[in-house]
Design a protein around this motif. Structure first.
Motif, short mmCIF file in Angstrom:
data_model
loop_
_atom_site.label_atom_id
_atom_site.label_comp_id
_atom_site.label_asym_id
_atom_site.label_seq_id
_atom_site.Cartn_x
_atom_site.Cartn_y
_atom_site.Cartn_z
N ARG A 36 -7.72 1.30 -0.16
CA ARG A 36 -7.15 -0.06 0.10
C ARG A 36 -5.93 -0.40 -0.66
NH1 ARG A 36 -12.70 -0.71 -0.29
NH2 ARG A 36 -13.74 -1.69 1.70
N ARG A 37 -5.80 0.41 -1.72
CA ARG A 37 -4.62 -0.12 -2.55
C ARG A 37 -3.24 0.51 -1.68
NH1 ARG A 37 -7.48 2.59 -7.52
NH2 ARG A 37 -9.10 1.27 -7.69
N TYR A 38 -3.34 1.51 -0.87
CA TYR A 38 -2.02 1.93 -0.31
C TYR A 38 -1.67 1.14 0.95
CZ TYR A 38 -2.35 5.91 -3.28
OH TYR A 38 -2.12 6.78 -4.37
N ASP A 39 -2.48 0.10 1.25
CA ASP A 39 -2.21 -1.07 2.38
C ASP A 39 -1.27 -2.07 2.00
OD1 ASP A 39 -4.12 0.55 4.16
OD2 ASP A 39 -5.67 -0.96 3.77
N ALA A 40 -1.17 -2.05 0.52
CA ALA A 40 -0.20 -3.07 -0.08
C ALA A 40 1.19 -2.78 0.33
CB ALA A 40 -0.45 -2.94 -1.57
N PRO A 41 1.76 -3.99 0.21
CA PRO A 41 3.31 -3.97 0.54
C PRO A 41 3.86 -2.55 -0.36
CG PRO A 41 2.88 -5.99 0.24
CD PRO A 41 1.58 -5.36 -0.12
N ALA A 43 6.02 -1.94 -2.74
CA ALA A 43 6.46 -1.98 -4.22
C ALA A 43 5.31 -2.30 -4.95
CB ALA A 43 7.28 -3.20 -4.39
N GLU A 44 4.02 -2.59 -4.13
CA GLU A 44 2.64 -2.93 -4.93
C GLU A 44 1.87 -1.64 -4.65
OE1 GLU A 44 1.12 -6.67 -3.48
OE2 GLU A 44 3.06 -7.61 -3.60
N GLN A 45 2.14 -0.77 -4.15
CA GLN A 45 1.27 0.50 -3.89
C GLN A 45 1.03 1.35 -5.12
OE1 GLN A 45 2.68 2.91 -0.53
NE2 GLN A 45 2.55 0.80 0.66
N LEU A 78 5.05 4.27 -1.14
CA LEU A 78 5.88 4.43 -2.42
C LEU A 78 5.52 5.84 -2.97
CD1 LEU A 78 7.72 3.07 -4.54
CD2 LEU A 78 5.49 2.25 -5.61
N ALA A 79 4.47 6.25 -3.03
CA ALA A 79 4.17 7.55 -3.81
C ALA A 79 4.95 8.85 -3.51
CB ALA A 79 2.78 7.78 -3.67
N PRO A 80 5.26 9.15 -2.18
CA PRO A 80 6.09 10.41 -1.97
C PRO A 80 7.60 9.98 -2.27
CG PRO A 80 4.85 9.64 -0.04
CD PRO A 80 4.64 8.52 -0.94
#
Length: 144
Positions: A36-41, A43-45, A78-80
């Motif tokens: 679920r955390r990767y569904d965030a905008p 900057a918030e991921q 964001l992560a990549p």
């Protein structure tokens, strides 16, 4: 020095939590919570790549989860971006993540994938247990 993380697999593995056809309940609750955390905008991921569960954490064959890459709009992850800037992936792997298209149907979001997976935690079926056993055989870093 830690090796680079490779590109995603050509297709999500059969135990991928993002696959629409995956048996529910394979993963622990905390693994489903991560989705679920990767569904965030953007900057918030989370800043860390979501890696394929088929490889040990310290393996030289680590790669991003193909289902994660295919489910989320890769150009909004964001992560990549962070991994590229930190030198944990090559520019070629970054581009492979951006260009990835799954050949199998995936959940529309991390929340949808998590909800499906969580539905089987309390009562894992035969297919779920088969996949759990398979993962336990290939992962040497899991605590049983």
């Amino acid at each position: 020095m830690t090796s680079l993380v490779g590109p995603p697999a050509p297709r999500p593995c059969e135990s991928c939590p993002y696959r629409c056809d995956v048996a529910p309940g394979i993963w622990a609750q905390e693994e489903y919570d991560k989705l679920r955390r990767y569904d965030a905008p953007t900057a918030e991921q989370p800043r860390r790549l979501f890696l394929c569960h088929q490889n040990d954490a310290g393996s030289d064959t680590r790669r991003p989860c193909a289902g994660w890459v295919g489910c989320h709009s890769s150009d909004n992850l964001l992560a990549p971006r962070i991994a590229l800037l930190e030198g944990r992936i090559t520019p070629e792997t970054f581009q492979a993540i951006i260009d990835y298209e799954s050949p199998v149907p995936l959940a529309a979001s991390g929340a949808e994938a998590a909800e499906h997976g969580e539905s089987g935690i309390a009562r894992p079926g035969t297919e779920t247990q088969r996949l759990i056993d398979k993962i336990a055989r290939v992962r040497s870093d899991l605590i049983s």
